[in-house]
Design a protein around this motif. Structure first.
Motif, PDB file in Angstrom:
ATOM      1  N   UNK A 227       0.831  -1.200   0.000  1.00 58.09           N
ATOM      2  CA  UNK A 227       0.000   0.000   0.000  1.00 58.09           C
ATOM      3  C   UNK A 227       0.866   1.250   0.000  1.00 58.09           C
ATOM      4  N   UNK A 228       0.468   2.194  -0.839  1.00 55.67           N
ATOM      5  CA  UNK A 228       1.100   3.512  -0.902  1.00 55.67           C
ATOM      6  C   UNK A 228       0.048   4.565  -0.576  1.00 55.67           C
ATOM      7  N   UNK A 229       0.356   5.430   0.381  1.00 59.61           N
ATOM      8  CA  UNK A 229      -0.494   6.590   0.647  1.00 59.61           C
ATOM      9  C   UNK A 229       0.289   7.816   0.208  1.00 59.61           C
ATOM     10  N   UNK A 230      -0.282   8.572  -0.729  1.00 54.75           N
ATOM     11  CA  UNK A 230       0.431   9.730  -1.268  1.00 54.75           C
ATOM     12  C   UNK A 230      -0.444  10.977  -1.211  1.00 54.75           C
ATOM     13  N   UNK A 231       0.101  12.011  -0.624  1.00 52.58           N
ATOM     14  CA  UNK A 231      -0.579  13.310  -0.548  1.00 52.58           C
ATOM     15  C   UNK A 231       0.513  14.371  -0.569  1.00 52.58           C
ATOM     16  N   UNK A 232       0.877  14.802  -1.773  1.00 51.74           N
ATOM     17  CA  UNK A 232       2.002  15.724  -1.907  1.00 51.74           C
ATOM     18  C   UNK A 232       1.563  17.033  -2.566  1.00 51.74           C
ATOM     19  N   UNK A 233       0.412  17.512  -2.116  1.00 51.68           N
ATOM     20  CA  UNK A 233      -0.042  18.868  -2.418  1.00 51.68           C
ATOM     21  C   UNK A 233      -0.144  19.204  -3.897  1.00 51.68           C
ATOM     22  N   UNK A 234      -0.809  18.320  -4.636  1.00 52.64           N
ATOM     23  CA  UNK A 234      -1.084  18.616  -6.033  1.00 52.64           C
ATOM     24  C   UNK A 234      -0.058  18.099  -7.019  1.00 52.64           C
ATOM     25  N   UNK A 235       1.034  17.529  -6.518  1.00 54.51           N
ATOM     26  CA  UNK A 235       2.089  17.064  -7.410  1.00 54.51           C
ATOM     27  C   UNK A 235       2.040  15.556  -7.633  1.00 54.51           C
ATOM     28  N   UNK A 236       0.937  14.957  -7.209  1.00 51.57           N
ATOM     29  CA  UNK A 236       0.761  13.513  -7.378  1.00 51.57           C
ATOM     30  C   UNK A 236       0.826  13.112  -8.860  1.00 51.57           C
ATOM     31  N   UNK A 237       0.190  13.906  -9.718  1.00 56.56           N
ATOM     32  CA  UNK A 237       0.173  13.585 -11.148  1.00 56.56           C
ATOM     33  C   UNK A 237       1.575  13.552 -11.723  1.00 56.56           C
ATOM     34  N   UNK A 238       2.386  14.558 -11.396  1.00 59.00           N
ATOM     35  CA  UNK A 238       3.761  14.602 -11.901  1.00 59.00           C
ATOM     36  C   UNK A 238       4.531  13.346 -11.499  1.00 59.00           C
ATOM     37  N   UNK A 239       4.403  12.959 -10.231  1.00 63.98           N
ATOM     38  CA  UNK A 239       5.158  11.809  -9.741  1.00 63.98           C
ATOM     39  C   UNK A 239       4.685  10.513 -10.398  1.00 63.98           C
ATOM     40  N   UNK A 240       3.369  10.309 -10.453  1.00 61.53           N
ATOM     41  CA  UNK A 240       2.840   9.075 -11.042  1.00 61.53           C
ATOM     42  C   UNK A 240       3.208   8.986 -12.514  1.00 61.53           C
ATOM     43  N   UNK A 241       3.029  10.077 -13.229  1.00 61.52           N
ATOM     44  CA  UNK A 241       3.326  10.092 -14.677  1.00 61.52           C
ATOM     45  C   UNK A 241       4.797   9.812 -14.939  1.00 61.52           C
ATOM     46  N   UNK A 242       5.688  10.408 -14.123  1.00 61.29           N
ATOM     47  CA  UNK A 242       7.119  10.311 -14.380  1.00 61.29           C
ATOM     48  C   UNK A 242       7.769   9.067 -13.784  1.00 61.29           C
ATOM     49  N   UNK A 250       5.692  -2.072  -8.681  1.00 56.94           N
ATOM     50  CA  UNK A 250       6.051  -2.160  -7.261  1.00 56.94           C
ATOM     51  C   UNK A 250       4.941  -1.756  -6.296  1.00 56.94           C
ATOM     52  N   UNK A 251       3.846  -1.225  -6.798  1.00 57.63           N
ATOM     53  CA  UNK A 251       2.769  -0.754  -5.922  1.00 57.63           C
ATOM     54  C   UNK A 251       1.527  -1.603  -6.162  1.00 57.63           C
ATOM     55  N   UNK A 252       1.127  -2.382  -5.155  1.00 62.91           N
ATOM     56  CA  UNK A 252      -0.044  -3.255  -5.313  1.00 62.91           C
ATOM     57  C   UNK A 252      -1.349  -2.477  -5.195  1.00 62.91           C
ATOM     58  N   UNK A 253      -1.429  -1.565  -4.236  1.00 65.73           N
ATOM     59  CA  UNK A 253      -2.626  -0.739  -4.081  1.00 65.73           C
ATOM     60  C   UNK A 253      -2.217   0.599  -3.489  1.00 65.73           C
ATOM     61  N   UNK A 254      -3.111   1.592  -3.597  1.00 70.02           N
ATOM     62  CA  UNK A 254      -2.705   2.935  -3.195  1.00 70.02           C
ATOM     63  C   UNK A 254      -3.917   3.803  -2.916  1.00 70.02           C
ATOM     64  N   UNK A 255      -3.648   4.888  -2.193  1.00 72.06           N
ATOM     65  CA  UNK A 255      -4.616   5.968  -2.034  1.00 72.06           C
ATOM     66  C   UNK A 255      -3.912   7.245  -2.451  1.00 72.06           C
ATOM     67  N   UNK A 256      -4.553   8.006  -3.327  1.00 71.10           N
ATOM     68  CA  UNK A 256      -3.965   9.243  -3.832  1.00 71.10           C
ATOM     69  C   UNK A 256      -4.823  10.410  -3.380  1.00 71.10           C
ATOM     70  N   UNK A 257      -4.244  11.300  -2.602  1.00 64.53           N
ATOM     71  CA  UNK A 257      -4.942  12.505  -2.182  1.00 64.53           C
ATOM     72  C   UNK A 257      -4.700  13.604  -3.203  1.00 64.53           C
ATOM     73  N   UNK A 258      -5.737  13.975  -3.971  1.00 64.36           N
ATOM     74  CA  UNK A 258      -5.572  15.010  -4.995  1.00 64.36           C
ATOM     75  C   UNK A 258      -6.164  16.325  -4.504  1.00 64.36           C
ATOM     76  N   UNK A 259      -5.866  17.393  -5.219  1.00 65.09           N
ATOM     77  CA  UNK A 259      -6.239  18.718  -4.739  1.00 65.09           C
ATOM     78  C   UNK A 259      -7.057  19.555  -5.721  1.00 65.09           C
ATOM     79  N   UNK A 260      -7.245  19.051  -6.933  1.00 67.08           N
ATOM     80  CA  UNK A 260      -8.129  19.721  -7.885  1.00 67.08           C
ATOM     81  C   UNK A 260      -8.799  18.648  -8.738  1.00 67.08           C
ATOM     82  N   UNK A 261      -9.972  18.950  -9.255  1.00 64.23           N
ATOM     83  CA  UNK A 261     -10.668  18.014 -10.132  1.00 64.23           C
ATOM     84  C   UNK A 261      -9.892  17.730 -11.421  1.00 64.23           C
ATOM     85  N   UNK A 262      -9.284  18.736 -12.061  1.00 64.53           N
ATOM     86  CA  UNK A 262      -8.506  18.434 -13.273  1.00 64.53           C
ATOM     87  C   UNK A 262      -7.377  17.432 -13.006  1.00 64.53           C
TER      88      UNK A 262
END
Length: 282
Positions: A227-242, A250-262
């Motif tokens: 399990x991965x819990x990620x909440x990095x203030x809107x930069x989740x997309x950059x990290x996941x994409x890159x 390496x990540x079986x399941x996760x929770x992503x805390x996002x900060x905008x609908x886009x």
């Protein structure tokens, strides 16, 4: 346990709201019930046994009021920092753990609430060994992070039934150095600056802090995480994409805390395209 069944669950139509979970999911959280919540004037202990000190999180005093109102499970939320789906995602991952071990990583840990909760939930399920990694960028928050984990019986290094690593640094695809908008102790949301701008339009601070950036590949070190819990203030997309290859392998399941609908929409689209299933895009 009788009190849990009596709590006032929301009964509004699914056409009026989207919780991200079904009310029958409450049964999953009941499996992790340890005790009725308590408040001793300094430390709040929740139903899972997790302790949160007012010295670490001053606003936790609000939970004393919820305790007197007999809200036992975090349904529809915990009244403080997280919604039910956040708890359910971790509980589900633990229920699906393999070989009686559990490996967990928290990116953007703040005071480490999910690291400590993962440990307590695994204890309830009698998981034999728990591997915990807690990553926080802001140096000033590390003492609070350590104190919170100590309050919950967790010390850096190897324990009897766990291992804990605390990392001070921001996380990205590549290592380096980056400037952040700082945050006060009550605001756990320091944020990396991208192209000279903050993703938060309300963040108008003119004081910046420098932070070391550690490559996610180095932090994950080839491990497979349950399990991965990620909440990095809107930069989740950059990290996941890159670092998509790491997420896929390496990540079986996760929770992503996002900060905008886009951002949320782009992450969901990215995950679906790469066959990473979103069980609940809340």
């Amino acid at each position: 346990m009788d009190e849990i069944k009596k709590q006032n669950l929301e009964t509004v139509s699914e056409l009026q709201t989207y919780r991200g979970y079904d009310l029958t999911d409450v049964n999953i959280l009941q499996e992790f019930f340890v005790q009725e919540p308590s408040w001793d004037g300094e430390i709040f202990t929740d139903v899972f046994g997790r302790k949160t000190s007012q010295n670490v999180v001053p606003s936790v005093i609000k939970l004393d009021k919820l305790f007197t109102l007999h809200r036992l499970l975090p349904i529809p939320d915990d009244g403080h920092a997280a919604e039910a789906i956040e708890y359910l995602s971790l509980a589900d991952a633990i229920n699906n753990a393999q070989k009686n071990t559990f490996s967990f990583i928290e990116l953007g840990a703040g005071w480490g609430p999910w690291t400590s909760l993962a440990y307590h939930m695994c204890q309830k399920k009698k998981i034999s060994h728990v591997n915990l990694i807690s990553v926080e960028a802001t140096p000033g928050k590390i003492p609070k992070l350590k104190n919170h984990l100590i309050d919950n019986g967790l010390f850096e290094g190897e324990g009897i039934n766990y291992s804990l690593k605390i990392i001070n640094g921001a996380v990205a695809a590549k290592g380096g150095y980056q400037t952040f908008f700082p945050s006060d102790p009550e605001n756990m949301g320091a944020e990396m600056i991208i192209n000279g701008k903050s993703l938060d339009p309300n963040n108008m601070s003119d004081k910046l802090v420098g932070v070391d950036v550690i490559a996610f590949e180095k932090i994950s070190d080839g491990q497979v995480f349950d399990f991965l819990h990620i909440d990095i203030q809107g930069h989740e997309l950059y990290l996941i994409r890159d670092t998509l290859d790491i997420f896929k392998k390496q990540i079986r399941s996760f929770f992503i805390g996002t900060h905008t609908r886009p951002i949320e929409g782009e992450i969901i689209e990215l995950l679906y395209k790469n066959k990473k299933l979103c069980l609940s895009p809340r």
